[in-house]
Design a protein around this motif. Structure first.
Motif, short mmCIF file in Angstrom:
data_model
loop_
_atom_site.label_atom_id
_atom_site.label_comp_id
_atom_site.label_asym_id
_atom_site.label_seq_id
_atom_site.Cartn_x
_atom_site.Cartn_y
_atom_site.Cartn_z
N ALA A 222 0.83 -1.20 0.00
CA ALA A 222 0.00 0.00 0.00
C ALA A 222 0.87 1.25 0.00
CB ALA A 222 -0.92 0.00 1.21
N TYR A 223 1.92 1.25 0.80
CA TYR A 223 2.81 2.40 0.90
C TYR A 223 3.48 2.69 -0.43
CZ TYR A 223 6.79 5.24 2.52
OH TYR A 223 7.72 6.22 2.69
N GLU A 224 3.93 1.67 -1.10
CA GLU A 224 4.58 1.85 -2.39
C GLU A 224 3.58 2.26 -3.47
OE1 GLU A 224 8.34 -1.23 -1.73
OE2 GLU A 224 6.59 -1.87 -2.90
N ALA A 225 2.33 1.77 -3.36
CA ALA A 225 1.31 2.09 -4.37
C ALA A 225 0.94 3.57 -4.39
CB ALA A 225 0.06 1.25 -4.13
N ILE A 226 1.01 4.25 -3.23
CA ILE A 226 0.66 5.67 -3.21
C ILE A 226 1.87 6.56 -3.50
CG2 ILE A 226 -1.24 5.30 -1.60
CD1 ILE A 226 0.61 6.65 0.56
N GLY A 227 3.02 5.95 -3.73
CA GLY A 227 4.19 6.75 -4.09
C GLY A 227 5.13 7.04 -2.95
N THR A 228 4.99 6.32 -1.82
CA THR A 228 5.82 6.47 -0.62
C THR A 228 5.78 7.92 -0.11
OG1 THR A 228 7.93 6.97 -1.74
CG2 THR A 228 7.33 4.65 -1.50
N HIS A 229 6.75 8.31 0.69
CA HIS A 229 6.80 9.69 1.19
C HIS A 229 7.21 10.68 0.09
CE1 HIS A 229 6.26 8.38 5.36
NE2 HIS A 229 6.12 9.65 5.66
N LEU A 242 -0.48 10.91 4.86
CA LEU A 242 -0.25 9.49 4.56
C LEU A 242 -1.57 8.73 4.63
CD1 LEU A 242 1.79 7.19 4.02
CD2 LEU A 242 1.95 6.90 6.50
N GLY A 243 -2.35 8.98 5.70
CA GLY A 243 -3.63 8.32 5.84
C GLY A 243 -4.63 8.75 4.78
N ILE A 244 -4.64 10.04 4.45
CA ILE A 244 -5.55 10.55 3.42
C ILE A 244 -5.26 9.91 2.07
CG2 ILE A 244 -6.13 12.60 2.08
CD1 ILE A 244 -5.86 14.24 4.66
N PHE A 245 -3.99 9.82 1.71
CA PHE A 245 -3.61 9.24 0.42
C PHE A 245 -3.98 7.76 0.35
CE2 PHE A 245 -0.45 12.03 -1.99
CZ PHE A 245 -1.08 13.19 -1.57
N LEU A 246 -3.74 7.04 1.44
CA LEU A 246 -4.03 5.60 1.46
C LEU A 246 -5.53 5.34 1.32
CD1 LEU A 246 -1.54 4.60 4.28
CD2 LEU A 246 -1.50 3.68 1.96
#
Length: 395
Positions: A222-229, A242-246
């Motif tokens: 999931a973290y990698e799918a949203i483009g990480t930080h 981070l939560g909003i993007f996920l």
């Protein structure tokens, strides 16, 4: 009807709406349950901590993490250009842990000396930690959080059993002194009414997401799918974003109370709290002056206004505002007990705390405008940079 009469009616309606919203949905914000059995194949969890000038807290935080019951854990502590003894403390902790036969958790230290363009320091540090992480799950946390021994075990078990991609926990927030405690708790109270964190627990991706810096555990996929930080490189509110993007990307998210597992002294003094919040409050309004003005009006009319009316108006308008004050106190105590097991005895400070938050919002906007940006952990970031819109990757 007079303007004050209309405001009194609107204020009472707002607090009745807030009452109904909380009563109907507070059950969605439950407490993280304890794990009843160990997982057969526990996944590797990478804990990533960004630390800058944290020499006073980093040792205790890392030691608590090294004492976790969870069997497969690696800890990556990132010293982000600290000018104090943070780096020394971390190197000492690594040597100390390697000499303990009963500690099997790997502690890795990363020292960052330069910040590349286009990054906030903390976000860059967390990203550098991720590049070294091997875990199937990644836990982002702060350098001043104290963990109960079962925290990570309980969190991973819950995520696996409920097929959750992102779990964020609210901590128990310590504050010394009634005025500081009232201000910190009021911020949490007004933030909860504004964001309504329980909505993140609904399955619909249309509901807003949330993330809390004390505990953001996310699956690697999931973290990698949203483009990480990299996707939130210039956001001071990186934990929330981070939560909003996920959630926006369609991943399953849960926000639960971790009041029995996590503890933090957010700020040590009222001055420190105001100074700390004024640096990033404006970012919560997306650097929009219109949204900031509306937020100030909301604080003034709905939170401070009822108390003033209770004192100054001795007619039906004052009676309506007195009811609004009672509803405000009742909701405050209910949320404090639900989120942190606090009775909310400092409710008598609500108007003072609201006035202080209003001052902090105004000062945050004014300072950002005056400086043309923000000074965050010793580094200046221009408003032009901060307003750049990231583009999250969809699932």
């Amino acid at each position: 009807m007079s303007t004050l009469g209309i405001l009194a009616i609107l204020t009472l309606l707002y607090w009745f709406y807030a009452l109904i919203e909380v009563q109907r949905n507070i059950h969605l914000l439950s407490t993280l349950p304890p794990s009843t059995k160990l997982l057969e194949k526990p996944p590797l969890v990478s804990v990533i901590i960004a630390a800058k000038e944290e020499e006073g807290t980093i040792r205790e935080t890392v030691q608590h993490l090294l004492s976790q019951h969870y069997p497969r854990l690696e800890i990556i502590a990132v010293n982000d250009r600290s000018q104090d003894a943070t780096g020394v403390r971390l190197d000492e902790l690594r040597q100390w842990s390697e000499g303990k036969s009963d500690i099997h958790t790997k502690l890795q230290i990363i020292h960052i000396t330069q910040l590349p363009k286009g990054w906030l320091g903390k976000n860059h540090a967390l990203y550098q930690g991720y590049l070294q992480a091997r875990g199937q799950y990644i836990l982002f946390t702060d350098a001043d959080i104290l963990f109960a021994p079962s925290t990570i075990q309980d969190a991973v078990t819950y995520m696996k059993q409920n097929e959750v991609d992102h779990l964020t926990l609210t901590p128990h927030m310590l504050a010394k002194g009634a005025l500081l405690r009232g201000f910190v708790h009021f911020f949490l109270f007004s933030f909860s009414l504004f964001v309504r964190p329980w909505r993140a627990n609904r399955e619909s991706a249309r509901e807003p997401g949330i993330g809390i810096g004390a505990f953001n555990m996310v699956s690697r996929k999931a973290y990698e799918a949203i483009g990480t930080h990299q996707a939130i490189a210039l956001r001071p509110d990186d934990d929330l974003q981070l939560g909003i993007f996920l959630k926006r990307a369609g991943f399953r998210q849960k926000v639960l109370s971790g009041k029995h597992l996590l503890q933090v002294e957010w700020y040590r003094s009222l001055q420190e709290a105001i100074t700390g919040l004024e640096k990033n409050l404006f970012s919560g309004f997306r650097y929009s002056y219109t949204v900031a003005v509306l937020a100030c009006l909301g604080q003034l009319i709905f939170f401070i206004g009822p108390w003033l009316g209770l004192i100054l108006l001795w007619d039906w308008r004052g009676a309506l505002l007195a009811v609004a004050v009672c509803l405000q106190i009742w909701l405050y105590r209910k949320l404090m007990f639900h989120l942190m097991s606090q009775r909310g005895n400092e409710a008598y400070l609500l108007p003072i705390s609201a006035a202080l938050l209003l001052y902090t919002i105004v000062r945050s906007v004014w300072l950002t405008w005056k400086q043309g940006g923000i000074i965050w952990r010793g580094t200046f970031y221009s408003l032009k940079e901060l307003k750049k819109k990231p583009s999250p990757t969809n699932k």
